[in-house]
Design an enzyme around this catalytic site. Structure first.
Site, PDB file in Angstrom:
ATOM      1  N   GLU A  63      -1.265   7.965   8.320  1.00 37.78           N
ATOM      2  CA  GLU A  63      -1.741   8.968   7.430  1.00 37.78           C
ATOM      3  C   GLU A  63      -2.720   9.860   8.304  1.00 37.78           C
ATOM      4  O   GLU A  63      -3.049   9.582   9.360  1.00 37.78           O
ATOM      5  CB  GLU A  63      -2.733   8.200   6.243  1.00 37.78           C
ATOM      6  CG  GLU A  63      -1.937   7.627   5.225  1.00 37.78           C
ATOM      7  CD  GLU A  63      -3.107   7.181   4.254  1.00 37.78           C
ATOM      8  OE1 GLU A  63      -4.358   7.007   4.656  1.00 37.78           O
ATOM      9  OE2 GLU A  63      -2.839   6.872   3.119  1.00 37.78           O
ATOM     10  N   LYS A 117       0.818  -1.264   0.077  1.00 40.42           N
ATOM     11  CA  LYS A 117      -0.098  -0.036  -0.013  1.00 40.42           C
ATOM     12  C   LYS A 117       0.831   1.418  -0.259  1.00 40.42           C
ATOM     13  O   LYS A 117       0.479   2.328  -0.559  1.00 40.42           O
ATOM     14  CB  LYS A 117      -1.044  -0.077   1.187  1.00 40.42           C
ATOM     15  CG  LYS A 117      -1.667  -1.259   1.385  1.00 40.42           C
ATOM     16  CD  LYS A 117      -2.710  -1.473   0.211  1.00 40.42           C
ATOM     17  CE  LYS A 117      -3.438  -2.782   0.551  1.00 40.42           C
ATOM     18  NZ  LYS A 117      -4.479  -3.201  -0.532  1.00 40.42           N
ATOM     19  N   ARG A 130      -8.564  -6.988  -8.372  1.00 41.90           N
ATOM     20  CA  ARG A 130      -9.223  -8.319  -8.590  1.00 41.90           C
ATOM     21  C   ARG A 130     -10.517  -7.791  -8.767  1.00 41.90           C
ATOM     22  O   ARG A 130     -10.997  -6.502  -9.012  1.00 41.90           O
ATOM     23  CB  ARG A 130      -9.292  -9.006  -7.147  1.00 41.90           C
ATOM     24  CG  ARG A 130      -9.616  -8.253  -5.916  1.00 41.90           C
ATOM     25  CD  ARG A 130      -9.962  -8.866  -5.003  1.00 41.90           C
ATOM     26  NE  ARG A 130      -9.931  -7.905  -3.544  1.00 41.90           N
ATOM     27  CZ  ARG A 130     -10.766  -7.007  -3.269  1.00 41.90           C
ATOM     28  NH1 ARG A 130     -11.718  -7.119  -3.982  1.00 41.90           N
ATOM     29  NH2 ARG A 130     -11.005  -6.362  -2.080  1.00 41.90           N
TER      30      ARG A 130
HETATM   31  C1  MV4 Z   1      -8.736   5.859   5.565  1.00 42.17           C
HETATM   32  C2  MV4 Z   1      -9.749   6.589   6.062  1.00 42.17           C
HETATM   33  C3  MV4 Z   1      -9.624   7.944   6.645  1.00 42.17           C
HETATM   34  N1  MV4 Z   1      -8.585   8.353   6.580  1.00 42.17           N
HETATM   35  N2  MV4 Z   1      -7.709   6.520   5.457  1.00 42.17           N
HETATM   36  C4  MV4 Z   1      -8.573   1.848   4.654  1.00 42.17           C
HETATM   37  C5  MV4 Z   1      -9.040   0.648   3.907  1.00 42.17           C
HETATM   38  C6  MV4 Z   1      -9.788   1.118   3.097  1.00 42.17           C
HETATM   39  N3  MV4 Z   1     -10.508  -0.116   2.252  1.00 42.17           N
HETATM   40  C7  MV4 Z   1     -10.585   2.139   3.694  1.00 42.17           C
HETATM   41  N4  MV4 Z   1      -9.895   2.766   4.437  1.00 42.17           N
HETATM   42  C8  MV4 Z   1      -9.938   3.768   4.870  1.00 42.17           C
HETATM   43  N5  MV4 Z   1      -8.708   4.518   4.885  1.00 42.17           N
HETATM   44  C9  MV4 Z   1      -7.496   7.991   6.149  1.00 42.17           C
HETATM   45  N6  MV4 Z   1      -6.224   8.551   5.901  1.00 42.17           N
HETATM   46  C10 MV4 Z   1     -11.040   5.649   6.183  1.00 42.17           C
HETATM   47  C11 MV4 Z   1     -11.008   4.582   5.575  1.00 42.17           C
HETATM   48  C12 MV4 Z   1     -12.083   3.708   5.823  1.00 42.17           C
HETATM   49  C13 MV4 Z   1     -12.686   3.214   6.785  1.00 42.17           C
HETATM   50  C14 MV4 Z   1     -11.570   3.244   8.087  1.00 42.17           C
HETATM   51  C15 MV4 Z   1     -12.258   2.925   9.223  1.00 42.17           C
HETATM   52  C16 MV4 Z   1     -13.563   2.239   9.305  1.00 42.17           C
HETATM   53  C17 MV4 Z   1     -14.258   1.978   8.183  1.00 42.17           C
HETATM   54  C18 MV4 Z   1     -13.954   2.512   6.950  1.00 42.17           C
HETATM   55  C19 MV4 Z   1     -14.688   2.278   5.839  1.00 42.17           C
HETATM   56  C20 MV4 Z   1     -14.306   2.684   4.655  1.00 42.17           C
HETATM   57  C21 MV4 Z   1     -12.951   3.500   4.346  1.00 42.17           C
END
Ligand code: MV4
Length: 475
Positions: free
Chosen positions: A199, A115, A292
């Site tokens: 991040e 990543k 995928r």
């Molecule tokens: C984030 C975020 C907020 N701030 N990164 C990382 C895995 C990806 N599939 C979604 N992710 C996220 N990355 C930053 N800098 C919010 C998400 C995020 C998420 C994070 C915590 C709990 C649920 C989530 C659902 C969708 C996106």
């Protein structure tokens, strides 16, 4: 030309791949564990082979799977999603054994599986990314320095993982070290690699993903975006295409930049770029790329009319994309509901068991991708997904009201399901407004749970009264 394809997967995605192969005149080979003997896809394949032993290992031991493919004369393997789908060593092993892998190259899978590297490469290709650490981190002290430069709150993430594992939100400096170490342990356990990165944490963004297709000749096109914000503890529940509240100019930027960046980096077959979108500021940030097919590909297929699984197979066979970007049209709105065997009364814990009644909806605008049937016993070893229902209509409002009708029709007995939760969501004016972020369900669940409980009490009461009447009159 691929004549026989082995599906290195199970459940609904195996059934989906079999359907695409049937339409292409390609013979199909299914593999199944002892737990999947009665699974629907096994009956649908032209050939099916039992992989004895551990029910999960059966779908992960890629040497055994590729060797079986060679033995049965399969010339291609489709990995589906999950299991081996993003395992570069598997794709490499297929290449070495002369089996066509239906997916990106091993190199592209490896690149986007890291990543941190993926972010760096996509940033260099012109995509906006979230401020964060440029290298994988293993030392808490060094990571804390980076976090302080970024400014709290920050999000700790696994450099080689996904789906929320090894992810921690840190709001205060004093809690950083402990959370970093626990994230490291979790990432090490689940992914075999503990490296993390940090991040700036976005509080409640939209989670928007872009479907792309690339052929072996450098042509890349997008098939629009999907709004995947409605999720619970990193499990997507409802996905929507297109995002009902994404301003047109922001959409064009996200889609255009995605194709431009991937054309520079190079990509073949199906892929999905994940973005976080701050609608208020009109900003978007690339976070990762999935190499995928995705569960929610159905809504993109529904609004574009393109069969993504068919395209994956054609690309793997060396065909150029049969269309230009301008040929792709988008019509209406599609909503996918993942119908899971989960118990709302037990915090949506997976609740496998025997299905005693199964009536799926139909009529205009309904697509059912199912893996279950009456008397099927859902095995406890895999995810709780039973069936995906995709609802389409020309307008967002019509799609939501049609979803309401379809969810009322949908009857599954014998196991608890999350259908009652979906009936609550589609009746919520805030959902209809479309401005739900990733925190929507976390904020709404307490209200929904109460309403489901009350509703269930009423249903139980009606059942009790009606059975009393029946027994009183001996009907
Ligand atoms: C984030 C975020 C907020 N701030 N990164 C990382 C895995 C990806 N599939 C979604 N992710 C996220 N990355 C930053 N800098 C919010 C998400 C995020 C998420 C994070 C915590 C709990 C649920 C989530 C659902 C969708 C996106």
């Amino acid at each position: 030309m691929i004549k026989k394809l082995l599906i290195a997967n199970r459940g609904e995605v195996a059934g989906r791949i079999i359907r695409a192969c049937r339409e292409l005149g390609i013979k199909t080979v299914a593999i199944y564990s002892e737990a999947d003997v009665k699974s629907l896809y096994v009956k649908k394949a032209d050939e099916a082979y039992l992989i004895p032993g551990d029910p999960i290992e059966a779908y992960l031991n890629y040497v055994r799977i590729v060797d079986l493919a060679k033995q049965v004369g399969a010339d291609a393997i489709h990995p589906g999603y999950g299991f081996l789908a993003e395992n570069p060593d598997f794709a490499q092993y297929c290449r070495e054994k002369g089996i066509t892998f239906v997916g990106p190259t091993p190199e592209q899978i490896r690149l986007f599986g890291n990543k941190v590297l993926a972010k760096k490469v996509m940033k260099e290709a012109g995509l906006p990314v979230i401020p964060g650490s440029e290298e994988p981190l293993e030392d808490p002290e060094e990571a804390l320095k980076v976090a302080k430069e970024i400014g709290f709150p920050v999000l700790i993430k696994s450099a080689f993982g996904g789906g929320g594992r090894g992810m921690r939100v840190v709001r205060k400096e004093e809690e950083f070290k402990e959370k970093f170490e626990s994230a490291y342990r979790e990432a090490k356990t689940y992914f075999g690699r503990g490296e993390l990165f940090v991040e700036k944490y976005l509080e409640n963004p939209k989670h928007i993903e872009v479907q792309v297709l690339g052929d072996k000749y450098g042509n890349i096109i997008h098939l629009g975006e999907r709004d995947c914000s409605l999720q619970r503890r990193h499990q997507k529940l409802i996905e929507v295409a297109p995002c009902p509240v994404l301003p047109k100019e922001l959409r064009m930027k996200i889609l255009g930049e995605s194709v431009r960046a991937l054309s520079k980096v190079g990509y073949e077959n199906a892929g999905t770029l994940e973005f976080l979108v701050d609608l208020k500021r009109g900003e978007f940030y690339f976070i990762e790329m999935n190499t995928r097919l995705q569960v929610e590909h159905t809504i993109t297929e529904t609004i574009t009319g393109i069969d993504i699984v068919e395209m994956m197979i054609r690309i793997a066979e060396g065909e150029p994309l049969p269309f230009y970007q301008g040929d792709i049209t988008f019509r209406g709105y599609a909503i996918e509901f993942r119908i899971n065997a989960e118990d709302p009364k037990r915090d949506f814990a997976p609740s496998p068991g025997k299905i005693t009644a199964y009536y799926s909806p139909g009529g205009p605008g309904i697509r059912i991708d199912g893996a279950v049937y009456k008397d099927y016993i859902i095995p406890p070893f895999y995810d709780s997904l039973m069936v995906k229902m995709t609802v389409w209509a020309l307008t967002w409002e019509k799609a939501v009201s049609r979803a309401k009708r379809a969810l009322e029709e949908f009857t599954i007995r014998g196991v608890p399901t999350n259908i009652p939760l979906y009936r609550e969501i589609v009746s919520d004016p805030d959902f209809l407004r479309g401005d739900f972020g990733i925190r929507f369900l976390e904020e709404k669940l307490p209200i929904y749970k109460e309403r489901i409980k009350t509703l269930r009490r009423k249903e139980d009461l009606v059942l009790a009264i009606s059975s009393a009447i029946v027994s009183y009159y001996g009907l």
